[in-house]
Write a protein that holds these residues in place. Structure first.
Motif, PDB file in Angstrom:
ATOM      1  N   SER A  14       0.773  -1.132  -0.062  1.00  0.00           N
ATOM      2  CA  SER A  14       0.038  -0.116   0.013  1.00  0.00           C
ATOM      3  C   SER A  14       0.934   1.203  -0.024  1.00  0.00           C
ATOM      4  N   PRO A  15       0.183   2.515  -0.284  1.00  0.00           N
ATOM      5  CA  PRO A  15       1.202   3.752  -0.489  1.00  0.00           C
ATOM      6  C   PRO A  15       1.786   3.693   1.168  1.00  0.00           C
ATOM      7  N   THR A  16       0.960   3.255   2.155  1.00  0.00           N
ATOM      8  CA  THR A  16       1.665   3.578   3.456  1.00  0.00           C
ATOM      9  C   THR A  16       2.709   2.687   3.712  1.00  0.00           C
ATOM     10  N   ASP A  17       2.650   1.568   3.163  1.00  0.00           N
ATOM     11  CA  ASP A  17       3.818   0.503   3.146  1.00  0.00           C
ATOM     12  C   ASP A  17       4.928   0.938   2.537  1.00  0.00           C
TER      13      ASP A  17
ATOM     14  N   ARG B 136      11.074   5.773   4.414  1.00  0.00           N
ATOM     15  CA  ARG B 136      11.556   6.217   5.586  1.00  0.00           C
ATOM     16  C   ARG B 136      12.407   5.260   6.337  1.00  0.00           C
TER      17      ARG B 136
ATOM     18  N   LEU C 197       5.619   3.896   1.688  1.00  0.00           N
ATOM     19  CA  LEU C 197       6.426   5.336   2.496  1.00  0.00           C
ATOM     20  C   LEU C 197       7.071   4.915   3.621  1.00  0.00           C
ATOM     21  N   ASN C 198       6.480   3.807   4.635  1.00  0.00           N
ATOM     22  CA  ASN C 198       7.273   3.600   5.675  1.00  0.00           C
ATOM     23  C   ASN C 198       8.865   2.736   5.140  1.00  0.00           C
ATOM     24  N   SER C 199       8.600   2.021   4.197  1.00  0.00           N
ATOM     25  CA  SER C 199       9.872   1.445   3.524  1.00  0.00           C
ATOM     26  C   SER C 199      10.776   2.497   2.983  1.00  0.00           C
TER      27      SER C 199
END
Length: 51
Positions: A25-28, A34, A30-32
């Motif tokens: 997902s976009p959140t996943d 970061r 982005l977390n990667s």
């Protein structure tokens, strides 16, 4: 994933390639991104206490 390290002996440089799984997902994703950024900063500073 573990970053791949490439040494360019003639230039005296080391290139470190990080991978990011783009199937999440976009959140996943982005977390990667970061996480990779955090690893880069810690690699430069050498210690998390400086953050």
């Amino acid at each position: 994933m573990t970053p791949a390290e490439f040494v360019i002996a003639s230039a005296g440089k080391t290139f470190i390639a990080h991978t990011i799984d783009l199937s999440g997902s976009p959140t996943d994703i982005l977390n990667s991104v970061r996480r990779v950024g955090d690893e880069m900063v810690l690699g430069e500073l050498g210690t998390p206490e400086l953050l």
